[in-house]
Design an enzyme around this catalytic site. Structure first.
Site, short mmCIF file in Angstrom:
data_model
loop_
_atom_site.label_atom_id
_atom_site.label_comp_id
_atom_site.label_asym_id
_atom_site.label_seq_id
_atom_site.Cartn_x
_atom_site.Cartn_y
_atom_site.Cartn_z
CB SER A 97 -0.97 -0.06 1.18
OG SER A 97 -2.02 0.87 1.04
CG HIS A 231 -5.97 -2.40 1.10
ND1 HIS A 231 -5.39 -1.93 -0.06
CD2 HIS A 231 -5.37 -1.72 2.12
CE1 HIS A 231 -4.49 -1.01 0.24
NE2 HIS A 231 -4.45 -0.87 1.55
#
Length: 268
Positions: A97, A231
């Site tokens: 990320s 995610h």
């Protein structure tokens, strides 16, 4: 506010760059800590040396002011790597990320300072650096931000443990998000090293096309893998597949499988 510049443990538990194992410098997601990589060494074997990065504002660095711009953060990280000799004899980078953008910029900064490019750049759950962020989560109020993270799987319930975790991590999280969401990579010559980019099913932060765009950052081999898990897929079963792939990709010459350029498409 100016970040604290005093010497700090950027790489807890990691000594100077010595030995033959290749350092894999690992950057966590926004608000994250080295705990994301706590069992990686066992999964990667003796040829790779896992070096998690502890950013200011969390863990033993809780009292330090976190960076809220990418340029200042990357300059500090590069300084710390050079101080510890962790990029002198070859290295690889991994980022999840926000950490993917920090990893990429760190590789570019080390190249700018005259060091070799990373042996391999691994990026996960992140848009490519040349794309706009498209999100402004760092501007959300506390209730909205917490709900957003819970929806992504980043907060586990409403327990007292989660409340305490939230209170301690909020300043670093908000600063990290600001650094990430106000950043867009400047035009520059592409890297030449191999790049592997991971997207995950159902990840609204980094959809497959935004992850596929990482192919523009290198003129070398590029691979993209699409995995289950959302995610935060590195906290689930997909982690083992990623570790296996990194171990093969960073194996010493002669033991590593061939890496051929794949400029488009995905593989599972």
């Amino acid at each position: 506010m100016t970040p604290d510049r005093r010497p700090a443990p950027w790489f807890p538990g990691t000594g100077p760059g010595t030995g033959t194992a290749l350092p894999l410098i690992c950057f966590p997601h926004a608000g994250g800590t080295p705990s994301l990589f706590r069992d990686w060494q066992a999964g990667l074997g003796d040829d790779v040396r896992v070096v998690p990065v502890l950013l200011p504002g969390r863990g033993v660095r809780l009292r330090e002011t976190p960076y809220d711009t990418m340029a200042a953060l990357v300059t500090a990280v590069a300084d710390a790597l050079l101080d510890r000799g962790l990029a002198d004899g070859g290295y690889a980078l991994f980022g999840h990320s926000m950490g993917a953008l920090v990893a990429y910029e760190t590789g570019c900064e080390l190249r700018r300072r005259g060091l070799a490019e990373p042996r391999h750049l691994y990026v996960a759950a992140s848009r490519a650096p040349q794309l706009p962020a498209g999100r402004r989560d760092h501007l959300l109020d506390e209730i909205q931000l917490r709900a957003q993270l819970r929806a992504l799987g980043g907060i586990d319930g409403d327990s007292a443990v989660a409340d305490d975790y939230w209170a301690r991590r909020l300043p670093a999280l908000r600063a990290d998000l600001a650094a990430c969401e106000t950043y867009r990579g400047p035009p520059r010559a592409p890297l030449r090293c191999p790049v592997t980019a991971y997207s995950a099913e159902g990840d609204p932060v980094a959809p497959p096309d935004a992850v596929a765009a990482w192919h523009d950052v290198t003129s070398g081999p590029f691979r993209r893998r699409h995995l289950p898990g959302g995610h935060f897929f590195l906290s689930g079963p997909s982690r083992g597949r990623v570790l296996h792939e990194i171990r093969d990709g960073l194996a010493p010459t002669g033991r590593a499988p061939a890496l051929t350029a794949q400029r488009n498409g995905s593989w599972t």
